[in-house]
Motif scaffolding. Structure first.
Motif, PDB file in Angstrom:
ATOM      1  N   VAL A  61      62.281 -24.109  26.290  1.00  0.00           N
ATOM      2  CA  VAL A  61      61.034 -24.885  26.335  1.00  0.00           C
ATOM      3  C   VAL A  61      60.120 -24.424  25.197  1.00  0.00           C
ATOM      4  CG1 VAL A  61      59.028 -25.513  27.726  1.00  0.00           C
ATOM      5  CG2 VAL A  61      61.255 -25.213  28.821  1.00  0.00           C
TER       6      VAL A  61
ATOM      7  N   LYS B  79      57.219 -26.266  24.128  1.00  0.00           N
ATOM      8  CA  LYS B  79      55.932 -26.973  24.078  1.00  0.00           C
ATOM      9  C   LYS B  79      54.838 -25.997  23.631  1.00  0.00           C
ATOM     10  CE  LYS B  79      55.060 -26.012  28.919  1.00  0.00           C
ATOM     11  NZ  LYS B  79      55.424 -26.370  30.285  1.00  0.00           N
TER      12      LYS B  79
ATOM     13  N   TYR C 187      54.900 -21.904  22.611  1.00  0.00           N
ATOM     14  CA  TYR C 187      54.039 -20.900  23.219  1.00  0.00           C
ATOM     15  C   TYR C 187      53.365 -20.048  22.121  1.00  0.00           C
ATOM     16  CZ  TYR C 187      56.208 -22.023  27.750  1.00  0.00           C
ATOM     17  OH  TYR C 187      56.662 -22.668  28.881  1.00  0.00           O
TER      18      TYR C 187
ATOM     19  N   MET D  43      59.354 -33.925  28.137  1.00  0.00           N
ATOM     20  CA  MET D  43      59.074 -33.819  29.567  1.00  0.00           C
ATOM     21  C   MET D  43      57.771 -34.507  29.961  1.00  0.00           C
ATOM     22  SD  MET D  43      60.130 -29.835  30.238  1.00  0.00           S
ATOM     23  CE  MET D  43      58.810 -29.156  29.223  1.00  0.00           C
TER      24      MET D  43
ATOM     25  N   ARG E 103      52.053 -34.324  40.594  1.00  0.00           N
ATOM     26  CA  ARG E 103      51.586 -34.461  39.215  1.00  0.00           C
ATOM     27  C   ARG E 103      52.281 -35.707  38.682  1.00  0.00           C
ATOM     28  NH1 ARG E 103      52.198 -29.487  34.980  1.00  0.00           N
ATOM     29  NH2 ARG E 103      54.350 -30.235  34.929  1.00  0.00           N
TER      30      ARG E 103
ATOM     31  N   HIS F 193      59.642 -30.722  39.212  1.00  0.00           N
ATOM     32  CA  HIS F 193      59.012 -29.481  38.752  1.00  0.00           C
ATOM     33  C   HIS F 193      58.286 -28.849  39.934  1.00  0.00           C
ATOM     34  CE1 HIS F 193      57.461 -26.676  35.837  1.00  0.00           C
ATOM     35  NE2 HIS F 193      56.212 -27.015  36.047  1.00  0.00           N
TER      36      HIS F 193
ATOM     37  N   CYS G 170      61.950 -23.829  36.202  1.00  0.00           N
ATOM     38  CA  CYS G 170      61.288 -23.134  35.101  1.00  0.00           C
ATOM     39  C   CYS G 170      61.702 -21.654  35.233  1.00  0.00           C
ATOM     40  CB  CYS G 170      59.772 -23.289  35.213  1.00  0.00           C
ATOM     41  SG  CYS G 170      59.155 -22.672  36.794  1.00  0.00           S
ATOM     42  N   SER G 171      61.115 -20.773  34.430  1.00  0.00           N
ATOM     43  CA  SER G 171      61.499 -19.351  34.484  1.00  0.00           C
ATOM     44  C   SER G 171      61.376 -18.790  35.896  1.00  0.00           C
ATOM     45  CB  SER G 171      60.603 -18.509  33.551  1.00  0.00           C
ATOM     46  OG  SER G 171      60.732 -18.899  32.221  1.00  0.00           O
TER      47      SER G 171
ATOM     48  N   ARG H 176      65.091 -24.876  32.603  1.00  0.00           N
ATOM     49  CA  ARG H 176      64.132 -25.109  31.516  1.00  0.00           C
ATOM     50  C   ARG H 176      63.273 -23.862  31.381  1.00  0.00           C
ATOM     51  NH1 ARG H 176      63.122 -29.886  35.073  1.00  0.00           N
ATOM     52  NH2 ARG H 176      61.164 -28.826  35.531  1.00  0.00           N
ATOM     53  N   ILE H 177      63.625 -23.044  30.403  1.00  0.00           N
ATOM     54  CA  ILE H 177      63.033 -21.710  30.327  1.00  0.00           C
ATOM     55  C   ILE H 177      62.043 -21.609  29.171  1.00  0.00           C
ATOM     56  CG2 ILE H 177      63.483 -19.241  30.062  1.00  0.00           C
ATOM     57  CD1 ILE H 177      64.563 -20.436  32.686  1.00  0.00           C
ATOM     58  N   GLY H 178      60.791 -21.334  29.523  1.00  0.00           N
ATOM     59  CA  GLY H 178      59.763 -21.126  28.515  1.00  0.00           C
ATOM     60  C   GLY H 178      59.432 -19.653  28.385  1.00  0.00           C
ATOM     61  N   ILE H 179      58.464 -19.213  29.170  1.00  0.00           N
ATOM     62  CA  ILE H 179      57.812 -17.909  28.978  1.00  0.00           C
ATOM     63  C   ILE H 179      58.786 -16.734  28.875  1.00  0.00           C
ATOM     64  CG2 ILE H 179      57.426 -17.423  31.459  1.00  0.00           C
ATOM     65  CD1 ILE H 179      54.660 -17.004  28.865  1.00  0.00           C
TER      66      ILE H 179
ATOM     67  N   TYR I 142      50.423 -17.306  29.143  1.00  0.00           N
ATOM     68  CA  TYR I 142      50.643 -18.664  28.668  1.00  0.00           C
ATOM     69  C   TYR I 142      49.460 -19.138  27.809  1.00  0.00           C
ATOM     70  CZ  TYR I 142      54.151 -19.225  32.433  1.00  0.00           C
ATOM     71  OH  TYR I 142      55.226 -19.106  33.270  1.00  0.00           O
TER      72      TYR I 142
HETATM   73  C1  LIG Z   1      56.419 -25.552  30.850  1.00  0.00           C
HETATM   74  C2  LIG Z   1      57.485 -26.136  31.671  1.00  0.00           C
HETATM   75  C3  LIG Z   1      58.647 -25.399  31.945  1.00  0.00           C
HETATM   76  C4  LIG Z   1      58.826 -23.952  31.517  1.00  0.00           C
HETATM   77  O1  LIG Z   1      57.983 -23.099  32.253  1.00  0.00           O
HETATM   78  P1  LIG Z   1      58.047 -21.504  32.079  1.00  0.00           P
HETATM   79  O2  LIG Z   1      57.267 -20.990  33.228  1.00  0.00           O
HETATM   80  O3  LIG Z   1      57.376 -21.186  30.794  1.00  0.00           O
HETATM   81  O4  LIG Z   1      59.458 -21.108  32.093  1.00  0.00           O
HETATM   82  C5  LIG Z   1      59.645 -26.041  32.658  1.00  0.00           C
HETATM   83  N1  LIG Z   1      59.508 -27.311  33.086  1.00  0.00           N
HETATM   84  C6  LIG Z   1      58.399 -28.035  32.839  1.00  0.00           C
HETATM   85  C7  LIG Z   1      58.305 -29.446  33.343  1.00  0.00           C
HETATM   86  C8  LIG Z   1      57.349 -27.472  32.146  1.00  0.00           C
HETATM   87  O5  LIG Z   1      56.254 -28.186  31.906  1.00  0.00           O
END
Ligand SMILES: *Cc1c(COP(=O)(O)O)cnc(C)c1O
Length: 384
Positions: free
Chosen positions: A34, A36, A40, A83, A136, A166, A207-208, A223-226, A368
């Motif tokens: 991820v 966006k 980060y 997304m 949402r 989500h 997510c994470s 879907r891994i961001g942080i 974040y």
């Molecule tokens: C930001 C986001 C993620 C990733 O979230 P993290 O907590 O950073 O891993 C996954 N899915 C969606 C829809 C998001 O908006």
């Protein structure tokens, strides 16, 4: 140093994180990176380049603008998935032409995509996002019949790639009941689609935090961001991980360091105020220095009088308010400090560490938010 500050991205740290995450997740789960919020704060262009080197093949973004930036780096080497936001009139043609994938959570987006797909003679690749309790985005239960009919009728133009949702705060145990309900609701909806002979290629929700706390949510893709950037979604998630391990050692490593240098040094007499207004008065004769970083660069004003920086291997305190382009730091006890000395705002110097987390504890901000506030104008340098 030519710039007032710069961000260093440690490519080796990324390798450590991605290796850990891949090993930790169930076999066969696709890893979506991820990116966006300008990855980060890391910079989409720089970060995606690093991720490609580690064989990441899937990127998730919030909007079409980010998708264009990622696609410009990856070309056909990776999948890009939107997304959130896209403009039905202006973006769909580019999106479908380039086989960029996207969430659909409204009828209007699906009908617009159908029209463009017909015009281009190319399938639109969609991920149907369903409402499971976050409230949402996501199709409500009342819309699902319509969605299913639409997908069945338009199979030649709409590829039903994913079924997704989500979670509303998987990083906090306080939300346990709500998340469990969401997981159940998602499973019901999935079965409902399958019963209509609509089986998505990818089920995804995690997510994470969800991927760590509720492993059953990993399904086909995470879907891994942080976490890929080296941060835990919350202390609870880290503690939860430690509870399953004998060795209490953080497997993640942060990519980002933020460095600047001392701009000037001077003395201030006891009883004088420092900076704008009266928020800081020198209670003794002291030495101060200016650092050319301020809130315009993303150093939060809420760190006024509480931020910490590292200079000459020592932790020093920000005094007075954070200005637009600079801050003042007390350095009375640093005998040899001089203009040009390195200042670390985030990262390590000698044996001292200053993490985004520890400085966000002071400011009461999440990692974040602090990361994504880092100005896009600060140069990012990759360290290998
Ligand atoms: C930001 C986001 C993620 C990733 O979230 P993290 O907590 O950073 O891993 C996954 N899915 C969606 C829809 C998001 O908006």
């Amino acid at each position: 140093m030519h710039n007032n500050s710069y961000l260093e991205l440690d490519a080796k740290a990324y390798k450590i994180n991605i290796d850990f995450l891949r090993k930790h997740f169930q076999k066969g789960v696709l890893f979506s990176s991820v990116v966006k919020g300008n990855a980060y704060g890391h910079s989409i262009e720089k970060f995606v380049g690093i991720a490609l080197e580690e064989n990441v093949k899937h990127f998730s973004v919030f909007d079409s603008q980010e998708a264009r930036r990622v696609h410009a780096v990856t070309g056909n080497k990776a999948t890009v998935m939107i997304m959130g936001w896209l403009n039905n009139e202006e973006d769909l043609e580019w999106i479908i032409q380039n086989q960029v994938e996207f969430f659909a959570f409204e009828r209007a987006r699906l009908t617009a995509a159908l029209a463009v797909a017909k015009k281009l003679g190319k399938k639109a690749i969609v991920h149907i996002e369903v409402e499971t309790g976050m409230n949402r985005t996501g199709f409500n239960a009342a819309d699902l019949r319509w969605v299913q009919d639409f997908l069945q009728k338009n199979k030649d133009f709409i590829e039903f790639k994913g079924l997704c949702t989500h979670f509303a705060g998987a990083e906090s145990i306080a939300n346990y009941y709500r998340i469990k309900k969401q997981i159940e609701r998602y499973d019901e909806i999935y079965k409902q689609f399958c019963a209509k002979d609509l089986k998505p290629k990818q089920r995804h929700a995690a997510c994470s935090a969800a991927a760590m706390m509720y492993p059953e949510t990993q399904m086909d893709m995470v879907r891994i961001g942080i976490m890929q950037y080296g941060y835990w979604p919350s202390p609870e998630v880290l503690v939860n991980y430690y509870n399953t391990k004998r060795k209490k050692e953080d497997p993640l490593k942060r990519l980002i360091s933020w460095k600047s240098s001392v701009m000037s040094v001077k003395k201030v007499k006891r009883g004088e105020f420092v900076g704008y207004g009266t928020s800081f008065m020198a209670d003794e004769n002291m030495k101060i220095c200016c650092v050319p970083v301020g809130y315009a660069h993303g150093y939060s004003r809420s760190l006024s009088n509480i931020g910490r920086v590292l200079i000459n291997g020592e932790r020093c305190v920000v005094i007075g308010s954070i200005n637009m382009n600079m801050m003042v730091v007390e350095v009375t006890f640093l005998e040899n400090i001089k203009r040009g000395d390195e200042v670390v705002l985030i990262g390590t110097q000698a044996d001292k560490v200053l993490s985004v987390s520890s400085f966000s504890d002071y400011a009461n901000l999440l990692n974040y938010e602090l990361l994504t506030r880092l100005s896009a104008d600060i140069p990012r340098i990759i360290k290998r």
